[in-house]
Design a protein around this motif. Structure first.
Motif, PDB file in Angstrom:
ATOM      1  N   GLN A 154       0.830  -1.203   0.000  1.00  0.00           N
ATOM      2  CA  GLN A 154       0.000   0.000   0.000  1.00  0.00           C
ATOM      3  C   GLN A 154       0.866   1.256   0.000  1.00  0.00           C
ATOM      4  OE1 GLN A 154      -2.423  -0.452   3.595  1.00  0.00           O
ATOM      5  NE2 GLN A 154      -4.205  -0.873   2.296  1.00  0.00           N
ATOM      6  N   VAL A 155       0.240   2.365  -0.393  1.00  0.00           N
ATOM      7  CA  VAL A 155       0.825   3.689  -0.173  1.00  0.00           C
ATOM      8  C   VAL A 155      -0.216   4.543   0.534  1.00  0.00           C
ATOM      9  CG1 VAL A 155       2.282   3.554  -2.233  1.00  0.00           C
ATOM     10  CG2 VAL A 155       0.057   4.659  -2.379  1.00  0.00           C
TER      11      VAL A 155
ATOM     12  N   LEU B 256      -0.774  13.520  -3.122  1.00  0.00           N
ATOM     13  CA  LEU B 256       0.661  13.283  -3.008  1.00  0.00           C
ATOM     14  C   LEU B 256       0.934  12.029  -2.194  1.00  0.00           C
ATOM     15  CD1 LEU B 256       1.796  16.914  -2.117  1.00  0.00           C
ATOM     16  CD2 LEU B 256       2.251  15.742  -4.273  1.00  0.00           C
ATOM     17  N   VAL B 257       1.873  11.216  -2.642  1.00  0.00           N
ATOM     18  CA  VAL B 257       2.282  10.046  -1.862  1.00  0.00           C
ATOM     19  C   VAL B 257       3.019  10.523  -0.611  1.00  0.00           C
ATOM     20  CG1 VAL B 257       3.723   7.987  -1.824  1.00  0.00           C
ATOM     21  CG2 VAL B 257       2.413   8.555  -3.883  1.00  0.00           C
TER      22      VAL B 257
ATOM     23  N   THR C 232       6.984  -0.883  -5.304  1.00  0.00           N
ATOM     24  CA  THR C 232       8.056  -0.347  -6.144  1.00  0.00           C
ATOM     25  C   THR C 232       7.473   0.623  -7.163  1.00  0.00           C
ATOM     26  OG1 THR C 232       7.861  -2.188  -7.716  1.00  0.00           O
ATOM     27  CG2 THR C 232       9.436  -2.444  -5.900  1.00  0.00           C
ATOM     28  N   GLY C 233       8.308   1.531  -7.637  1.00  0.00           N
ATOM     29  CA  GLY C 233       7.884   2.450  -8.691  1.00  0.00           C
ATOM     30  C   GLY C 233       7.228   3.716  -8.187  1.00  0.00           C
ATOM     31  N   TRP C 234       7.014   3.823  -6.881  1.00  0.00           N
ATOM     32  CA  TRP C 234       6.392   5.009  -6.304  1.00  0.00           C
ATOM     33  C   TRP C 234       7.235   5.492  -5.137  1.00  0.00           C
ATOM     34  CZ3 TRP C 234       2.553   7.187  -8.961  1.00  0.00           C
ATOM     35  CH2 TRP C 234       1.807   6.374  -9.823  1.00  0.00           C
ATOM     36  N   GLY C 235       7.305   6.828  -4.982  1.00  0.00           N
ATOM     37  CA  GLY C 235       8.079   7.391  -3.892  1.00  0.00           C
ATOM     38  C   GLY C 235       7.356   8.537  -3.229  1.00  0.00           C
ATOM     39  N   VAL C 236       7.833   8.907  -2.062  1.00  0.00           N
ATOM     40  CA  VAL C 236       7.249  10.022  -1.318  1.00  0.00           C
ATOM     41  C   VAL C 236       7.300  11.293  -2.172  1.00  0.00           C
ATOM     42  CG1 VAL C 236       7.491  11.483   0.730  1.00  0.00           C
ATOM     43  CG2 VAL C 236       7.829   9.007   0.909  1.00  0.00           C
ATOM     44  N   GLY C 237       6.159  11.991  -2.226  1.00  0.00           N
ATOM     45  CA  GLY C 237       6.076  13.232  -2.993  1.00  0.00           C
ATOM     46  C   GLY C 237       5.554  13.072  -4.399  1.00  0.00           C
TER      47      GLY C 237
END
Length: 331
Positions: free
Chosen positions: A29-30, A68-69, A77-82
Motif C-alpha cells: 500500500q501507499v 501526493l504520496v 516499487t515504482g512510487w516514492g514520497v512526494g
C-alpha cells in the motif's frame, strides 16, 4: 485527519465531519495525502445503499482522487514520497489521507492540477469503454448524448469528436447547451424536465429524430435514463447501439419491439467491472486518454470546487442534476 463519513443510510445531509487516526501504509500500500476528490453520481447512490457496492459503515464517499504520496509500504516499487498521483478507489476519497493499492494510481502530468487529475479517470474511462468497446463508434457516425453537460456527458462529446463522430448533445437548459457547444457538440437539443405524458414523449422523440438526421443515431449514450430513454431509442439508426450508462432520472422500461424494428442493440456499460476483468484493455484505454489529454483534445472541466466540510453540498448538487462539468472537493 478529517473525513466526511456516512454513518447511517441517507442523503448528503447525513454525512458527518469526523476526526480519525491517520492511516498507515501496510504491505503493498501507499498512503496518499488527498488534495482533490471529484464527485460522481455513484457518490449519491452509495450513501443511500443504492449502489452496486455497499461498503461497511462508517465510510467516506468519494471514488476519484488526486494527491501526493506520503509514505510507501513494504513491497511497493515504482512510487516514492512526494509523487503526484490520481486514481479511482471506489470510496474513501472524502478524507485528508487514505491508504490505497498503487495499482489504482496513475501519475498526474506536469502542468495539470490535482482537481483536473481527480476528474479524469472514472469519467473518461467509463466513456471511452462505452464508445469503443460497447458502442463500436466509428469515424463519420452520429452520436446522440443525453445529459450532455454533466461530467460523463462532456467526456462523451469530447471523445465522440476525437473519434470522428457528429455529436448531438441533449441537455435540460440553455446554460448547459452552451457548455455542450464549448465542448465541441455539433448540435444541441434542450429538453424539458420529466416526467412526460404520452404526447410529450412522442414530441421529444420527433425532436431527437430531427436532430440526428434521417438515418438516425448510430450510437446513443444515455447516463440519464427515466422518461428520456424511450424517445431517444426511437431515434436510433438501423443496427444502432444504445448505451446504458446510468439512471439519475430513474430506471426506464424500454419497449423491446423497437429493438426488433431497428435491429439495434441495448448495451450495458459497467466500467468498474470491465477494468477489473480486463486490466490490460483498461490500461490501453487509459494510455489513449493520456495521449488525448496531452494533445488538449480532451480536458476535464472543473466548474465548481468545495471545501471538505461542504462535500455534502457537492453531492446534493449532483443529486439534483444541477452540475455542469465536474464538481470537486479540495482539501
Amino acid at each position: 485527519m478529517r473525513a466526511l463519513l456516512s454513518k447511517a443510510v441517507g442523503g448528503p445531509d447525513t454525512l458527518e465531519l469526523t476526526e480519525l487516526p491517520d492511516p498507515t501504509a501496510g504491505p503493498g500500500q501507499v498512503v496518499v495525502v488527498v488534495k482533490a476528490c471529484a464527485i460522481n453520481y455513484p457518490d449519491v447512490l452509495i450513501i443511500e445503499d443504492k449502489y452496486q457496492f455497499k461498503p461497511p459503515r462508517p465510510f467516506a464517499p468519494g471514488g476519484e482522487i488526486a494527491g501526493l504520496v506520503e509514505s510507501v509500504g513494504e513491497g511497493v516499487t515504482g512510487w516514492g514520497v512526494g509523487d503526484r498521483i490520481m486514481g479511482t478507489i471506489g470510496n474513501g476519497g472524502l478524507a485528508e489521507r487514505i491508504a490505497i493499492d498503487p495499482s489504482r494510481m496513475f501519475r498526474v502530468p506536469e502542468g495539470r492540477s490535482f482537481a483536473e487529475g481527480a476528474s479524469l479517470v472514472l469519467t473518461y474511462g467509463t466513456t471511452i469503454h462505452a464508445l469503443l468497446d460497447r458502442g463500436h463508434l466509428k469515424d463519420g457516425q452520429t452520436l446522440l448524448v443525453l445529459g450532455a453537460a454533466g461530467g460523463v456527458g462532456l467526456a462523451a462529446i469530447e471523445l465522440g469528436k476525437a473519434f470522428g463522430a457528429r455529436v448531438v448533445a441533449a441537455v435540460s437548459s440553455e446554460e448547459k447547451a452552451k457548455a455542450a457547444k464549448r465542448a465541441g457538440a455539433d448540435d444541441t437539443i434542450v429538453y424539458a424536465r420529466a416526467p412526460f405524458d404520452k404526447d410529450q414523449s412522442k414530441a421529444l422523440a420527433e425532436r431527437f429524430k430531427a436532430a440526428v438526421g434521417k438515418n438516425g443515431a448510430d450510437v446513443i449514450y444515455d447516463p440519464v435514463g427515466g422518461d428520456y430513454a424511450e424517445p431517444a431509442l426511437r431515434s436510433i439508426a438501423w443496427e444502432g447501439r444504445y448505451l446504458v450508462v446510468g439512471f439519475p432520472a430513474g430506471i426506464p422500461k424500454l419497449p423491446l419491439n423497437l429493438t426488433l424494428l431497428k435491429s439495434c442493440d441495448v448495451c450495458g456499460v459497467f466500467w468498474g467491472a470491465f477494468a477489473a476483468r480486463d486490466p490490460a484493455a483498461n490500461q490501453a484505454h487509459i494510455d489513449h486518454l493520456f495521449r488525448l489529454w496531452e494533445q488538449d483534445r480532451i480536458s476535464p472541466r472543473v466548474t465548481e470546487t468545495f471545501p471538505l466540510e461542504r462535500g455534502g453540498d457537492a453531492i446534493a448538487k449532483m443529486a439534483a442534476r444541477g452540475a455542469i462539468g465536474k464538481l470537486v472537493v479540495e482539501m
